[in-house]
Design a protein around this motif. Structure first.
Motif, short mmCIF file in Angstrom:
data_model
loop_
_atom_site.label_atom_id
_atom_site.label_comp_id
_atom_site.label_asym_id
_atom_site.label_seq_id
_atom_site.Cartn_x
_atom_site.Cartn_y
_atom_site.Cartn_z
N UNK A 29 0.87 -1.18 0.00
CA UNK A 29 0.00 0.00 0.00
C UNK A 29 0.91 1.23 0.00
N UNK A 30 0.60 2.17 -0.89
CA UNK A 30 1.38 3.40 -0.99
C UNK A 30 0.65 4.50 -0.24
N UNK A 31 1.32 5.09 0.75
CA UNK A 31 0.67 6.07 1.63
C UNK A 31 1.53 7.31 1.80
N UNK A 32 0.86 8.44 1.89
CA UNK A 32 1.53 9.73 2.09
C UNK A 32 0.84 10.37 3.31
N UNK A 36 -1.66 -8.47 8.33
CA UNK A 36 -1.84 -9.10 7.01
C UNK A 36 -0.51 -9.28 6.27
N UNK A 37 0.60 -8.79 6.86
CA UNK A 37 1.88 -8.87 6.16
C UNK A 37 1.91 -8.00 4.91
N UNK A 38 1.22 -6.88 4.98
CA UNK A 38 1.15 -5.97 3.83
C UNK A 38 2.28 -4.95 3.91
N UNK A 39 3.17 -4.90 2.92
CA UNK A 39 4.21 -3.88 2.94
C UNK A 39 3.64 -2.47 2.76
N UNK A 40 4.27 -1.51 3.43
CA UNK A 40 3.90 -0.10 3.31
C UNK A 40 5.01 0.64 2.57
N UNK A 41 4.62 1.39 1.55
CA UNK A 41 5.54 2.36 0.95
C UNK A 41 5.09 3.72 1.46
N UNK A 42 5.90 4.30 2.32
CA UNK A 42 5.54 5.55 2.99
C UNK A 42 6.32 6.71 2.36
#
Lengths: 397, 397
Positions: A168-171, A197-203
Motif C-alpha cells: 500500500x502506498x501512503x503519504x 496481514x503482512x502488507x508492505x507499506x511504501x511511505x
C-alpha cells in the motif's frame, strides 16, 4: 522505420498535470496549480558557500564516480534526522536517490510484476501512479476520508495468495493532493492492518517537515520497520532543483533496491550530495525550516481567509491543512473542475482538477490548490477571480 | 515479514565489477580495473566559477523544478556539438539524462518486453546489460572482431515477427571493455544491415571525444537517423560526478522516452545542467578536451610499452586502442583471468576479468585494463607486478 515498442510504453501517457501546467505558464496567470516550492525559501547563499567549499577542498572526489548507496556523511545525517520521527535506522539502510521520485521507480521495479495489485489512497499522488505504471500494476483505490485510508477497507482489499497486494502506498503527512494528515489513531490502525496481514507499506514523506504548529505523529515506518520502505526528500526543505532524495529500506529489501539504483543511474550526483551535506552541517535545517513553515502557514491562512470571504454561499467545501503545500476543494454538485479550469484561466487563475489524482473512480468535482507559490496578494486576487469563474459556471448550469 | 519480490528482481544480481572494485580499493593496490576518469582532468576551477555565477545570477531557477526534457541552452549545445559527428538533429530531439546510464534504463523501459530478443556486441558494456536486465530481455551476443560486430552475423540474428530483435546495442568508439573502434567500412556495413532489416540501433558514445590522433568516423546514428537512439555523456569530457548525459531520439520515439524520464526522476538536476551549460560557453570544450586526449594518449602509450617490455614471450596478445580508456588482453590458452586476479592483487595490481562483459559464451581468458586512472609510474610498476603474477600462474599450470 517502425519501432516496436514495449507493451508498457502503450500504457504510459503524457501527464495531465504537465499539459495543464503549460496552460498556467501563460504570462499573467496566477497559478495555484503547480507544486513548486516558493523560491524565496531556497538557501541560495548557503548553497554558494557550500559549493565553493566542496570544490575547493574536495573537488576531485566531488566530481568523480561514487558509491551507488550515496555519500556516507549524508546517509548518516538522514539516519540521525529520522530519529525525530521515531525511526531508529542504520545509515546502511539509507539509499540516496535522484529525488524521491526515483525511490518510487526503484520500488516499482523491485516489487511490481505485470498485473500485480497495489493499493493507493483515494485520491493519491499522481507522480507515484506515473512511476508505478511502467511496471504494469493494477492500482486499486482504498476508500479514504479526511484522515487518510479507511483501515477496514484496507484490510478488505489486501487479498491473498497470488492476488495479494504487493504494497500500500501512503503519504501520511499533508498529502498530495489533498493536504490531509493521518491522525495518531489512524496511523496505529493502519499499521496494525499491515502487520496482521503482512502488507508492505511504501511511505512517502516529502512534506513532513512543513508543519505549521506541531509536528505530525510518528511515521508508519516506525511502527512496521521490517515491512516498510520510507521515502524522503530534500526538495521541500532545501530545493527541488538538486534532485536529492532518499529511501530507507529493511535489510531484506535493501540489496535489490541498490542493484536497481545502480542499473538506473549508477549513483546520484556526488557533487550535489556533498554540497547538501556541507549545507546541513552545524544545524542549518533547524534554523532554515522554521522560516519555510512560517511563510507557508501565512500563505495557507491567507488562502483559507480568501476562501471564507470569496466562496461564501457558493456551496463549496474545503479542508484546513495543518502543514504542507496543498488544500482540497469539493465543488457544488454538478460543477466539474475541468470545464471550470477553462473559465478560471480566462479570468487569470489556475488550479489542478482533482480527477487527475485517482487510480479509479475519479471525483470530477474536486480540485487541488497550492498555497505556496503565489504571494498573499496574488492569493487574494486569484481567489476573487476563481470565485467569479465559479459564479459564472453556476449561473450557466 | 515476507516481501514478495517482482520476478525481475530475481534476475538482478550484484555487479561482479562492483565486488572486484571493492578488492581493488585496498590501499596500495595499483588499479587498472575501474573506469574512473583521471581526476587531473576535472575542470574544478571552471566548475567553481560557473557554480558561483549560476547561483548568483539565476539561483532561484537553478534550484527550482524544471522541464523533464532538460535545460534549453544545454540541449542546444548538444545539438550543435553533434554536427561534428555528421548528425543533424534538432534540440527538440535531445533529452538530458542523469548520466548516460539513465538513457539505457529509459530505452529498456520503452523497447523491451519480457522475453524480447536484443542484440549486443561480444563482449559488451556490463552496465548496459545491467540496465536492460530488469526488463527481462534475452540478450544475444553478435560475433565480433577487432572492428566490432560482424555484419553477416548481425543480419543472421535480427530475426522476424515476434522474434525480431528489438534493437542492437553498439558502442562504436573505443568500446568498453575492448577499446576497439568500428572502421568506416564496418559502420557503413552495419548501418546497411540495420536499414535493410528495420533493426533499431542504440548507439552509446561516452568515449568518442577521447581520440588520440584523429576523430573516429561519423556515428551510426548519422547513417540511420530515424532508426537510432544515440546516447552521449559529459562524464568523460567534464566529470562523472555531475551525472549528466543525454540521448537523441527520432520524433517517433521521443515522447515515450520523455514520459519514462518524467516517471523515473522528473528531471535531471537543474543546478547541474545550468552549471555545465555555463562551463561550456565560449568554447571551453575545444580548449579542455585536447588536454584529456594528450594525457590519455601518453598513458596508453606507457601501458603499451610496458606490455611490450614485460609480457614478451608470455603468450599474451592485446590490442592498440586509438582512443578511449581501455585495452583488451587475451591470456595464453588455459590461463583464466579470475584466478589470475587473486594472484595479481597479492602482488599489488588489479584488473577486471573479461568474462563479466559477455551476454553469453564468456571467454574466461580475457581481461580489461584501464590506462586512465593510474599514472605512468604506477603503470610501469603495476605492469611489472602483473607480469610476475602471470609468470607464476603459468609455471603453476
Amino acid at each position: 522505420m517502425k519501432w516496436q515498442m514495449a507493451r508498457r510504453a502503450e500504457k504510459m501517457n503524457p501527464s495531465v498535470i504537465r499539459e495543464i501546467l503549460k496552460v498556467t505558464e501563460k504570462p499573467g496567470i496566477i497559478s495555484f496549480a503547480g507544486g513548486l516550492p516558493s523560491p524565496k525559501t531556497f538557501p541560495i547563499d548557503a548553497m554558494r558557500e557550500a559549493s565553493e567549499r566542496v570544490l575547493r577542498d574536495d573537488g576531485k572526489a566531488a566530481l568523480q564516480y561514487a558509491a551507488s548507496e550515496g555519500y556516507a556523511p549524508l546517509r548518516e545525517w538522514v539516519a540521525q534526522d529520522l530519529l525525530k520521527q521515531g525511526m531508529n535506522v542504520s545509515p546502511d539502510q539509507v539509499l540516496i536517490t535522484t529525488g524521491s521520485q526515483q525511490g518510487l521507480d526503484l520500488v516499482a521495479k523491485i516489487l511490481i510484476d505485470a498485473g500485480s495489485r497495489i493499493l493507493v489512497e483515494t485520491p493519491t499522488y499522481l507522480g507515484a501512479l506515473q512511476a508505478f505504471t511502467p511496471m504494469e500494476p493494477v492500482a486499486v483505490g482504498v476508500n479514504s476520508d479526511e484522515h487518510g485510508v479507511d483501515p477496514d477497507d484496507l484490510r478488505a482489499k489486501v487479498g491473498t495468495g497470488a492476488d495479494k497486494a504487493r504494497f500500500v502506498y501512503l503519504l501520511p503527512n499533508f498529502q498530495n493532493p489533498t493536504g490531509r494528515t493521518m491522525t495518531e489513531a489512524r496511523r496505529a490502525a493502519v499499521a496494525q492492518v499491515a502487520i496482521e496481514t503482512g502488507l508492505p507499506i511504501i511511505e512517502d514523506n516529502p512534506y513532513g517537515d512543513l508543519w505549521f504548529d506541531a509536528p505530525p505523529a510518528p511515521s508508519l515506518s516506525s511502527r512496521h520497520p521490517e515491512g516498510s520502505v520510507y521515502l524522503g526528500s530534500f526538495s521541500k526543505i532545501l530545493a527541488p532543483g538538486l534532485r536529492l532524495g532518499y529511501l530507507v529500506a529493511p535489510p531484506a529489501l535493501y540489496p535489490k533496491l541498490l542493484q536497481a539504483k545502480q542499473a538506473a543511474d549508477l549513483h546520484t550526483p556526488s557533487f550535489n550530495q556533498r554540497v547538501v551535506a556541507e549545507v546541513l552541517k552545524d544545524g542549518f535545517i533547524e534554523r532554515h525550516v522554521p522560516t519555510i513553515r512560517a511563510l507557508y502557514k501565512q500563505q495557507c491562512e491567507a488562502m483559507l481567509a480568501a476562501l471564507d470571504r470569496e466562496m461564501a454561499g457558493l456551496g463549496l467545501t474545503w479542508n484546513r491543512p495543518v502543514g504542507g503545500m496543498f488544500l482540497w476543494v469539493q465543488l457544488p454538485q454538478g460543477l466539474k473542475a475541468i470545464p471550470l479550469l477553462d473559465k478560471a484561466v480566462e479570468k487569470g487563475v489556475a488550479f489542478v482538477p482533482g480527477s487527475a489524482f485517482y487510480a479509479e473512480g475519479a471525483d470530477e468535482s474536486t480540485l487541488r490548490l497550492s498555497f505556496v507559490t503565489a504571494t498573499v496578494d496574488q492569493i487574494n486576487t486569484g481567489m476573487s477571480a476563481l470565485a467569479a469563474a465559479i459564479r459564472e459556471s453556476l449561473s450557466g448550469q
